[in-house]
Design an enzyme around this catalytic site. Sequence first.
Site, mmCIF file in Angstrom:
data_model
loop_
_atom_site.group_PDB
_atom_site.id
_atom_site.type_symbol
_atom_site.label_atom_id
_atom_site.label_comp_id
_atom_site.label_asym_id
_atom_site.label_seq_id
_atom_site.Cartn_x
_atom_site.Cartn_y
_atom_site.Cartn_z
ATOM 1 N N CYS C 78 78.333 2.879 113.683
ATOM 2 C CA CYS C 78 77.294 1.843 113.802
ATOM 3 C C CYS C 78 77.706 0.578 113.054
ATOM 4 O O CYS C 78 78.026 0.633 111.866
ATOM 5 C CB CYS C 78 75.972 2.344 113.246
ATOM 6 S SG CYS C 78 74.765 1.025 113.065
ATOM 7 N N VAL C 79 77.645 -0.539 113.722
ATOM 8 C CA VAL C 79 78.127 -1.790 113.122
ATOM 9 C C VAL C 79 77.300 -2.214 111.912
ATOM 10 O O VAL C 79 77.859 -2.608 110.881
ATOM 11 C CB VAL C 79 78.216 -2.927 114.179
ATOM 12 C CG1 VAL C 79 76.867 -3.247 114.782
ATOM 13 C CG2 VAL C 79 78.838 -4.173 113.581
#
Lengths: 135, 100, 130
Positions: C78-79
């Site tokens: 997840c960024v």
Amino acid sequence: MSKAKKFMYINRHAPCGTVYAVEGLEVVLIGAAFEQDVCMAFVGDGVFQLKQDQDTADTGMKNFSPAYRALGDYEVNRLYVERESLEERGLTEDDLMPLTWEDEDDDWAEKPSIHIVDRAQLSDLIEEQDILLNF
Amino acid sequence: MLHTVNKSPFESSSLKTCLSLARSGSDVLLIEDGVYGALAGSTHSPLVTEALEAVRVYALEPDLKARGLSGDRLIPGIEVVGYDGFVDLACTNDKIQNWL
Amino acid sequence: MKFSVMVNEGPYTHQASDSAYQFIRAALSAGHEIFRVFFYHDGVNNGTRLTTPPQDDRHIVNRWSELASEHDLDLVVCVAAAQRRGIVDPDEAKRNSKDGDNIAPGFRISGLGQLIEAGIESDRLLVFGD
């Protein structure tokens, strides 16, 4: 497109001591764009996430509790709070943030998002879901 | 429905919450520190023994072995499964609730 | 059966990453498909190639990379969670003017929508975490 799935986000962590509540809320807000059938449940210490008057200023941490008020705008308007979890913690519904949403099918009437449910009702709701994510 | 619990009942209320919300006929799989909930003769055993009347309870063998727990220390009625059994439980149940 | 798996804790501190890995191996050997593995919270720390455990311990990060290459797995970090914790790919390094990247082979950085999509597209979604 295939039929929408039923997503329930089950919140069992208190808001400040760990990151789960705030990063969980990020998932709910992003997920709202996918037009699925979304609800949230607050169980155990998760009910503390909805406590009114959270002020993190003196901890140096970001106060993300106002973000719960945005849920209604994202059409996340079913927040189920387990009655037994509130009672075990000496809380009542009045301790919780008054979260609402506007019903466009009912002349934008403002309606409560928080629903107090007992354990048996919550058990039934969990059983109705397709996808369950815990934060 | 498959429920998994990964916390010791001595440290967390996960097992209690799971068993209070799991419907009759559910499968409950104890993994990681959750396998301590399978121990016979502990203060939490009566909770699990009572639950066994309504749900099936499984404990993950590699996690039991890693913690020095053999099958004869477990509450009667708890079934021991490997990761292949975990995968089977995840297939036969149409949804999964991981109590984290 | 099409599975997706979410991993919410980092390597070594918590067993979650080991459990997820063992589950996925068992699922693959039983002939099932893994649609995606999504790393969130401290789980993003599974995706740094700078990890250097002692030689007599398992290399959790390399193990993920190897499994991904063997089975063409989609490992997504997840960024937002990655930025907070300093997990960076070349694009992110450039965009945020960092002096290097650390993403491990086989992992890619993307948004939370990938998790929701995994839930929609898979038959089952399992979560391993604390």
